[in-house]
Motif scaffolding. Structure first.
Motif, PDB file in Angstrom:
ATOM      1  N   LEU A  57       0.865  -1.114   0.032  1.00 23.68           N
ATOM      2  CA  LEU A  57      -0.066   0.060  -0.127  1.00 23.68           C
ATOM      3  C   LEU A  57       0.795   1.205  -0.179  1.00 23.68           C
ATOM      4  CD1 LEU A  57      -2.954   1.090   0.147  1.00 23.68           C
ATOM      5  CD2 LEU A  57      -2.896   0.888   2.627  1.00 23.68           C
ATOM      6  N   ILE A  58       1.803   1.335   0.856  1.00 21.22           N
ATOM      7  CA  ILE A  58       2.517   2.622   0.913  1.00 21.22           C
ATOM      8  C   ILE A  58       3.638   2.690  -0.116  1.00 21.22           C
ATOM      9  CG2 ILE A  58       2.572   2.558   3.538  1.00 21.22           C
ATOM     10  CD1 ILE A  58       5.559   1.526   3.508  1.00 21.22           C
ATOM     11  N   THR A  59       4.098   1.576  -0.801  1.00 23.64           N
ATOM     12  CA  THR A  59       4.883   1.696  -1.981  1.00 23.64           C
ATOM     13  C   THR A  59       4.000   2.322  -3.392  1.00 23.64           C
ATOM     14  OG1 THR A  59       6.185  -0.054  -1.167  1.00 23.64           O
ATOM     15  CG2 THR A  59       6.282   0.311  -3.663  1.00 23.64           C
ATOM     16  N   SER A  60       2.747   2.060  -3.401  1.00 25.84           N
ATOM     17  CA  SER A  60       2.044   2.510  -4.359  1.00 25.84           C
ATOM     18  C   SER A  60       1.700   3.828  -4.608  1.00 25.84           C
ATOM     19  CB  SER A  60       0.641   1.824  -4.295  1.00 25.84           C
ATOM     20  OG  SER A  60      -0.181   2.099  -3.302  1.00 25.84           O
ATOM     21  N   PHE A  61       2.035   4.392  -3.387  1.00 22.80           N
ATOM     22  CA  PHE A  61       2.086   5.928  -3.236  1.00 22.80           C
ATOM     23  C   PHE A  61       3.173   6.607  -3.405  1.00 22.80           C
ATOM     24  CE2 PHE A  61      -1.821   4.640  -1.539  1.00 22.80           C
ATOM     25  CZ  PHE A  61      -2.729   5.365  -2.032  1.00 22.80           C
ATOM     26  N   LYS A  62       4.425   6.034  -3.606  1.00 20.99           N
ATOM     27  CA  LYS A  62       5.601   6.524  -3.711  1.00 20.99           C
ATOM     28  C   LYS A  62       6.018   6.922  -5.154  1.00 20.99           C
ATOM     29  CE  LYS A  62       7.714   3.901   0.396  1.00 20.99           C
ATOM     30  NZ  LYS A  62       8.588   3.121   0.806  1.00 20.99           N
ATOM     31  N   THR A  63       7.091   7.700  -5.270  1.00 19.83           N
ATOM     32  CA  THR A  63       7.674   8.071  -6.576  1.00 19.83           C
ATOM     33  C   THR A  63       8.695   6.979  -6.886  1.00 19.83           C
ATOM     34  OG1 THR A  63       9.482   9.177  -5.283  1.00 19.83           O
ATOM     35  CG2 THR A  63       7.325  10.569  -6.016  1.00 19.83           C
ATOM     36  N   SER A  64       9.121   7.051  -8.160  1.00 19.53           N
ATOM     37  CA  SER A  64      10.078   5.872  -8.639  1.00 19.53           C
ATOM     38  C   SER A  64      11.420   6.206  -7.795  1.00 19.53           C
ATOM     39  CB  SER A  64      10.220   6.272 -10.060  1.00 19.53           C
ATOM     40  OG  SER A  64       9.248   5.979 -10.747  1.00 19.53           O
ATOM     41  N   GLY A  65      11.924   7.258  -7.450  1.00 18.40           N
ATOM     42  CA  GLY A  65      13.165   7.513  -6.728  1.00 18.40           C
ATOM     43  C   GLY A  65      13.093   6.856  -5.318  1.00 18.40           C
ATOM     44  N   ASP A  66      11.721   6.793  -4.790  1.00 24.65           N
ATOM     45  CA  ASP A  66      11.576   6.596  -3.405  1.00 24.65           C
ATOM     46  C   ASP A  66      11.291   4.978  -3.070  1.00 24.65           C
ATOM     47  OD1 ASP A  66      11.432   7.349  -0.832  1.00 24.65           O
ATOM     48  OD2 ASP A  66       9.446   7.763  -0.808  1.00 24.65           O
ATOM     49  N   THR A  67      11.363   4.396  -4.136  1.00 22.99           N
ATOM     50  CA  THR A  67      11.232   2.997  -4.138  1.00 22.99           C
ATOM     51  C   THR A  67      12.107   2.079  -4.029  1.00 22.99           C
ATOM     52  OG1 THR A  67      10.810   2.688  -6.382  1.00 22.99           O
ATOM     53  CG2 THR A  67       8.699   2.980  -5.027  1.00 22.99           C
ATOM     54  N   THR A  68      13.156   2.276  -2.863  1.00 25.11           N
ATOM     55  CA  THR A  68      14.415   1.440  -2.806  1.00 25.11           C
ATOM     56  C   THR A  68      14.207   0.475  -1.596  1.00 25.11           C
ATOM     57  OG1 THR A  68      15.150   2.951  -1.283  1.00 25.11           O
ATOM     58  CG2 THR A  68      15.509   3.339  -3.470  1.00 25.11           C
ATOM     59  N   LYS A 262      13.762  -2.190 -16.332  1.00 25.70           N
ATOM     60  CA  LYS A 262      13.521  -1.148 -15.198  1.00 25.70           C
ATOM     61  C   LYS A 262      12.171  -1.231 -14.730  1.00 25.70           C
ATOM     62  CE  LYS A 262      14.345   3.335 -13.267  1.00 25.70           C
ATOM     63  NZ  LYS A 262      14.938   4.960 -13.776  1.00 25.70           N
ATOM     64  N   VAL A 263      11.997  -2.133 -13.569  1.00 16.71           N
ATOM     65  CA  VAL A 263      10.773  -2.252 -12.898  1.00 16.71           C
ATOM     66  C   VAL A 263      10.093  -1.132 -12.182  1.00 16.71           C
ATOM     67  CG1 VAL A 263       9.371  -3.768 -11.546  1.00 16.71           C
ATOM     68  CG2 VAL A 263      11.197  -4.678 -12.890  1.00 16.71           C
ATOM     69  N   ASP A 264       9.035  -0.454 -12.698  1.00 12.47           N
ATOM     70  CA  ASP A 264       8.313   0.645 -11.627  1.00 12.47           C
ATOM     71  C   ASP A 264       7.680  -0.071 -10.621  1.00 12.47           C
ATOM     72  OD1 ASP A 264       7.219   2.581 -10.596  1.00 12.47           O
ATOM     73  OD2 ASP A 264       6.478   3.198 -12.876  1.00 12.47           O
ATOM     74  N   TYR A 265       8.317  -0.188  -9.382  1.00 13.32           N
ATOM     75  CA  TYR A 265       7.719  -0.974  -8.318  1.00 13.32           C
ATOM     76  C   TYR A 265       6.358  -0.160  -7.806  1.00 13.32           C
ATOM     77  CZ  TYR A 265      11.657  -3.967  -8.309  1.00 13.32           C
ATOM     78  OH  TYR A 265      12.901  -4.558  -8.455  1.00 13.32           O
ATOM     79  N   ALA A 266       6.457   0.967  -8.028  1.00 13.96           N
ATOM     80  CA  ALA A 266       5.171   1.726  -7.401  1.00 13.96           C
ATOM     81  C   ALA A 266       4.155   1.295  -8.254  1.00 13.96           C
ATOM     82  CB  ALA A 266       5.392   3.113  -7.302  1.00 13.96           C
ATOM     83  N   ALA A 267       4.057   1.634  -9.484  1.00 16.67           N
ATOM     84  CA  ALA A 267       3.088   1.112 -10.372  1.00 16.67           C
ATOM     85  C   ALA A 267       2.839  -0.360 -10.309  1.00 16.67           C
ATOM     86  CB  ALA A 267       3.336   1.337 -11.898  1.00 16.67           C
ATOM     87  N   SER A 268       3.605  -1.215 -10.070  1.00 16.04           N
ATOM     88  CA  SER A 268       3.338  -2.703 -10.108  1.00 16.04           C
ATOM     89  C   SER A 268       2.443  -2.714  -8.735  1.00 16.04           C
ATOM     90  CB  SER A 268       4.697  -3.404 -10.056  1.00 16.04           C
ATOM     91  OG  SER A 268       5.320  -3.191 -11.190  1.00 16.04           O
ATOM     92  N   MET A 269       2.856  -2.001  -7.906  1.00 13.50           N
ATOM     93  CA  MET A 269       2.063  -2.417  -6.500  1.00 13.50           C
ATOM     94  C   MET A 269       0.665  -1.669  -6.606  1.00 13.50           C
ATOM     95  SD  MET A 269       4.322  -3.959  -4.472  1.00 13.50           S
ATOM     96  CE  MET A 269       5.875  -4.325  -4.366  1.00 13.50           C
ATOM     97  N   ALA A 270       0.480  -0.544  -7.199  1.00 17.52           N
ATOM     98  CA  ALA A 270      -0.769  -0.027  -7.448  1.00 17.52           C
ATOM     99  C   ALA A 270      -1.805  -0.977  -8.244  1.00 17.52           C
ATOM    100  CB  ALA A 270      -0.827   1.383  -8.015  1.00 17.52           C
ATOM    101  N   GLY A 271      -0.883  -1.581  -9.168  1.00 16.01           N
ATOM    102  CA  GLY A 271      -1.597  -2.662 -10.297  1.00 16.01           C
ATOM    103  C   GLY A 271      -1.911  -3.697  -9.484  1.00 16.01           C
TER     104      GLY A 271
END
Length: 301
Positions: A57-68, A262-271
């Motif tokens: 949930l929290i990852t889905s609201f992060k920016t790409s640079g914040d998903t580490t 390059k995986v967009d983890y935020a978009a993947s979690m939102a999906g």
């Protein structure tokens, strides 16, 4: 004499009612300590289950640079809905195809399973148990064992590759479990007297099913519809072998969203959250009848 006896009986009953409970014992017989331990364990299990949900949930609201990896437990530094917009733009056509797949497949397989279950439970015929055993055998055939023959068969029959192919495949694979649920349901819930009365009144097999059995099968249909909808919605293997990227269900779209160099983890979690909403809505709307319908057919096999 009778008055004295009645008075003695009343005094004894009053004494029983006034008998104090043991210290620390609750009315249901459990102690406060055992109940406290039970609640603590339940809370720990709940936290264990919700930890992955929290991360997603929290990852889905992060920016790409914040998903580490180092900040996966931290709240977003900047809250954004951009991952949700990106995931929805990619998954929207897949969601529509999945709905057009899961709803008909769940309804058709449930109806066929209901008819099979009624015939096998209450309208007996010679060899019914053997037929039932062969139907159940389909539950134990793994998807991987029939995937290539199934694809070859659909190609030979010239069935359109995509949603129609998946509807047929899931209906066929859903018949055994739906038949088992409805057979047990009808064997437990429907009295023989109702069937015999219908026969005496001249009702045939189809009339008995449509006018008597079908209206009292709501709980059974709730179980099979939830079961089949969830199975069809979450299926990936059939979708991978029997469809293509441009006509597949939402599981293929989610795989495409998470793929790439390059995986967009935020978009993947939102999906992942978006794709889980339909099954969650189904459970919220029908869940109150799910357990009751499941237990109604669990008393007799």
């Amino acid at each position: 004499m009778s008055v004295d006896t009645s008075a003695a009986t009343g005094q004894a009953a009053a004494a029983i009612r006034r008998k104090p409970q043991k210290r620390g014992v609750i009315s249901d017989g459990s102690t406060r300590r055992s109940r406290t331990i039970r609640y603590i364990l339940l809370l720990l299990f709940l936290l264990f289950v919700l930890i992955p949900v929290y991360v997603v949930l929290i990852t889905s609201f992060k920016t790409s640079g914040d998903t580490t990896a180092a900040s996966q437990w931290n709240l977003p530094k900047t809250w954004t809905l951009e991952p949700w917009r990106k995931a929805w733009d990619v998954l929207q056509p897949y969601m529509i195809r999945s709905l057009s797949l899961a709803i008909p497949a769940a309804i058709i397989s449930s109806l066929i399973g209901s008819m099979n279950g009624f015939v096998l439970a209450r309208w007996r015929f010679p060899g019914a148990n053997i037929v039932f055993a062969f139907i159940l055998f389909g539950m134990f055939i793994p998807y991987q064992a029939v995937m290539l023959p199934l694809r070859t068969t659909f190609t030979a029959l010239d069935v359109t590759r995509g949603v129609p192919t998946l509807i047929i495949a899931h209906c066929i694979y859903g018949i055994p479990i739906c038949t088992l649920i409805f057979r047990n349901y009808y064997a437990t819930i429907v009295p023989n007297e109702i069937i015999e009365s219908a026969r005496v009144d001249g009702a045939g097999l189809v009339q008995t099913y449509l006018r008597i059995i079908l209206p009292i099968s709501i709980s059974g249909f709730v179980v099979t519809l939830i079961w089949q909808f969830t199975s069809v919605w979450n299926d990936f293997l059939f979708a991978l072998f029997l469809t293509q990227q441009n006509n597949g269900p939402v599981t293929l779209g989610l795989a495409a969203l998470a793929g790439g160099q390059k995986v967009d983890y935020a978009a993947s979690m939102a999906g992942a959250l978006i794709t889980s909403f339909p099954t969650l809505i189904v459970y919220i709307l029908l869940g109150r009848w799910f357990i009751g319908g499941l237990m109604a057919g669990a008393l007799k096999g």
